[in-house]
Each structure stands twice: as structure tokens, then as C-alpha cells.
Design a protein around this motif. Structure first.
Motif: not given
Length: 381
Positions: A93-98, A167-187
Motif C-alpha cells: 500500500x506504499x505511496x510513491x514519493x519523489x 515513466x516509472x509507472x506512478x500516475x499518482x504520486x507525492x512530492x517533497x523537497x527542501x532548498x531548491x528541492x522545495x522550489x522545484x516541488x512548489x513548481x
């Protein structure tokens, strides 16, 4: 554009490690700073100490083996090779997270949170908290390709991450980031391409405060204004150099391992939770693991170019996607919830942990894991 996902293994030639030791032994140091603190930059005595440890005691092969315990891959997106780790949870039941790192970080930031996030049961958690993790290296960082043309800013990276996840088969996923990762995640939240279900960030980048907020700031908001003003006047010089002249800076970073180390490690002191030296908050081997990701890939210049692309005019468009924010006390920017709500229109999770700074996943991994679990666990998605 090929959609092939290729296996990748980190295997640094011994000649590169021998070259590093030779360069470290031949370092020409500047004179000692005329102050007894870090106000003019990273002190000579500390740099000499770390450089000697790096040359005599540090073991890259240990780090390489640790990284290679996980599954690494490459895939081409928009003409550029993107490196990423892909760690699947044993829970069905794990959720995909980048998870997206920033500068001067790397995938090393997340090494202590991979286990708890992918296999929570084995780390004192519950199966419902499990995630399949995708941990990419930003373009120009780590083992990813280096853009040869302009245009690889945060928005393009956000679009590339959506391609990567689908591409990895995750049609529904979650996203997390800090620093530039937060800016990319916000985008990713701004673009809202239909695949990302929610985001969590631990650097909250918002626009200018409203007139009402400026007129009647709370003590916390006033402190946040003062903190960011201090960063702009005393701590942001690195960003202006990287935003304006990354190529000129790069010659020193490419040629001198001590120069590259000092450029990075200084931030692990200034942005940590009350650290006198970086060693107060981070393991020295862990710090050098992160530096090595830059040095071995000659990524000082290519990583700096992200500032040229996106730092001067960051995207602060509204985000309607469900959002969670964790404001760690020693973060660069610490906006209040009402300030953040000016941009994040669907703010469903807000937390202000008592410990931690800019590199939360690396500095306080247990708290970081709990924040991610609590954020996405609280959302009815």
C-alpha cells in the motif's frame, strides 16, 4: 527522446581518488582570518583540520558501497540524462514519493531517511506510513547530466520530474523537497499536471508580505523579517556569485578540492541548528560524502548555474495543490502560516518543529521522517 530507464552503478576510478589525495597534499592555504568566529567565512584552522582528515582518514569506498546498496538508474528527459535512486517499499500500500535535494546538498541528504520512509515497520512505524521513494539528482548535480544550453530552471525540472514519475509507472504520486528541492516541488504544485496528489516542503518560498501583514506583524513575523534581512546582507553572497558569474567561480571549484569543500561546508555551519562548527550537527564523514558528490562529478560550476536560471526571479505563483509545510527553527526563511497562505491556497498541514535547520533530513532525520509521515498521513487523499 528515449523513455528507456537504464541501470546505473557508482564506480569511481581509483585514479580519481589518487588525484584527490595529491591535490589535497598540495593545497595552498590563505592566511588566517582576522576574527575569532565565522563572520568572514569558514575559519582556516577548521579547513586545515577537515582537509587533513579528508586526505588521511576519509574512505570514499565506504560511501560508495552504502549508496550502491540501493537501486540507481539513468533516464533521458528532454535530452538530458537524469540520475535517480528508486527504492521500492515492501508494503503493497506504499505511496510513491519523489524527494528532491538542493544546493549545496545532494542525494546524500536523504540517506538516513530512506529506511524509515520505505520500511516503517522495521523502524518503529506503521505500514500505512510507507513510501516508494524516487530520489533524483538535480540537473547539473551529482551523477545527472550537465545542461549544455540555458533553460534548465526550476519550472523545467518540475516538468521533468512529472515525466520521470509517470515513466516509472506512478500516475499518482507525492512530492517533497527542501532548498531548491522545495522550489522545484512548489513548481510541481503550480503546474498541477494531474499526477501529483500533494506536496510537502521544508523551505517555504512566498512572495512579499501583504500590506496588512507588514502593518501589524506578530513578534514571530518580525523575527522572520529580521532573519531574512540578515541572510540578504550577511549570508547571501554565495547566491549572488552563483547567479551572476557561475563560470568564473567554477574554475576555482573545479581545480581545488579544498576550495570546493570550504564553499559547501560553510553552509552546514551557518544553516544548522545552533552549530558552532558543522561537526556539532553532522557527522564529518557524512559532510565529506556530500562534498565528494560534487568533487568527483566536477559539479561545482554546473550546480551553480541553477542560480543563474532561477534564483533572481523565482516562481511564486499560487499553488492550489494540497500542501504541507514544516518550518524548522534555523531555516533561512521562516514565514508565518498566514504569510504562507498568501501563496499556498490549499495549506492542509503546518508544523514548526523545535529542532533542525536547513538540512533537516540530514541533521534531524527522525523529526524529518515524522514530519513527512504526519503531513501526508493527515491529508484525506
Amino acid at each position: 527522446m528515449s523513455d528507456m530507464v537504464r541501470d546505473f552503478r557508482i564506480d569511481i576510478p581509483q585514479t580519481a581518488l589518487d588525484d584527490l589525495k595529491t591535490r589535497l597534499a598540495m593545497t595552498r592555504f590563505p592566511e588566517k582570518e582576522p576574527v575569532d568566529n565565522w563572520s568572514q567565512g569558514i575559519p582556516l584552522a577548521y579547513v586545515e583540520q577537515v582537509a587533513e582528515y579528508w586526505r588521511q582518514s576519509y574512505d570514499w569506498r565506504r560511501c560508495e558501497a552504502l549508496l550502491n546498496k540501493y537501486s540507481h538508474h539513468m533516464t533521458e528527459i528532454n535530452g538530458l540524462d537524469i540520475h535517480f535512486m528508486h527504492i521500492r517499499s515492501p508494503e503493497t500500500t506504499a505511496r510513491p514519493l519523489i524527494l528532491t535535494h538542493g544546493w549545496p546538498g545532494s542525494i546524500i541528504e536523504f540517506m538516513d531517511v530512506i529506511g524509515p520512509l520505505t520500511d516503517p515497520v522495521a523502524h518503529g512505524g506503521e505500514a500505512k506510513d510507507a513510501f516508494h521513494l524516487v530520489v533524483p539528482s538535480l540537473p547539473g548535480f551529482g551523477f545527472s547530466g550537465k545542461p549544455v544550453e540555458t533553460g534548465w530552471g526550476a519550472e523545467k525540472i518540475a516538468g521533468a520530474w512529472d515525466i520521470l514519475m509517470t515513466r516509472l509507472g506512478y500516475d499518482r504520486y507525492f512530492a517533497q523537497g527542501g532548498d531548491w528541492g522545495a522550489i522545484v516541488t512548489s513548481a510541481i504544485g503550480v503546474q498541477n499536471l494531474g499526477h501529483c496528489a500533494a506536496i510537502h516542503i521544508n523551505l517555504v518560498v512566498v512572495g512579499s508580505p501583504s500590506e496588512e501583514l507588514l502593518k501589524n506583524p506578530t513578534p514571530q513575523e518580525q523575527a522572520a523579517f529580521e532573519r531574512f534581512a540578515y541572510y540578504q546582507t550577511q549570508g547571501g553572497g554565495y547566491a549572488e556569485i552563483q547567479r551572476t558569474k557561475p563560470q568564473t567561480l567554477g574554475y576555482g571549484l573545479a581545480d581545488s578540492p579544498v576550495g570546493q569543500m570550504a564553499w559547501i561546508v560553510e553552509k552546514f555551519q551557518g544553516w544548522a541548528d545552533g552549530a558552532i562548527t558543522p561537526d556539532d550537527s553532522f557527522d564529518r564523514d557524512h559532510l565529506l560524502d556530500n562534498v565528494m558528490i560534487y568533487w568527483l562529478n566536477n559539479a561545482g560550476t554546473s550546480s551553480a548555474r541553477l542560480y543563474r536560471e532561477s534564483f533572481g526571479n523565482p516562481n511564486i505563483d499560487p499553488v492550489s495543490l494540497p500542501t504541507g509545510c514544516s518550518i524548522f527553527p534555523d531555516e533561512i526563511m521562516t514565514p508565518s502560516r498566514r504569510w504562507a497562505e498568501q501563496r499556498f491556497k490549499n495549506l492542509q498541514y503546518w508544523s514548526e518543529p523545535e529542532q533542525g535547520g536547513h538540512f533537516a533530513a540530514m541533521e534531524v532525520p527522525d523529526i524529518f521522517v515524522e514530519e513527512v509521515r504526519s503531513c501526508f498521513g493527515s491529508m484525506n487523499l
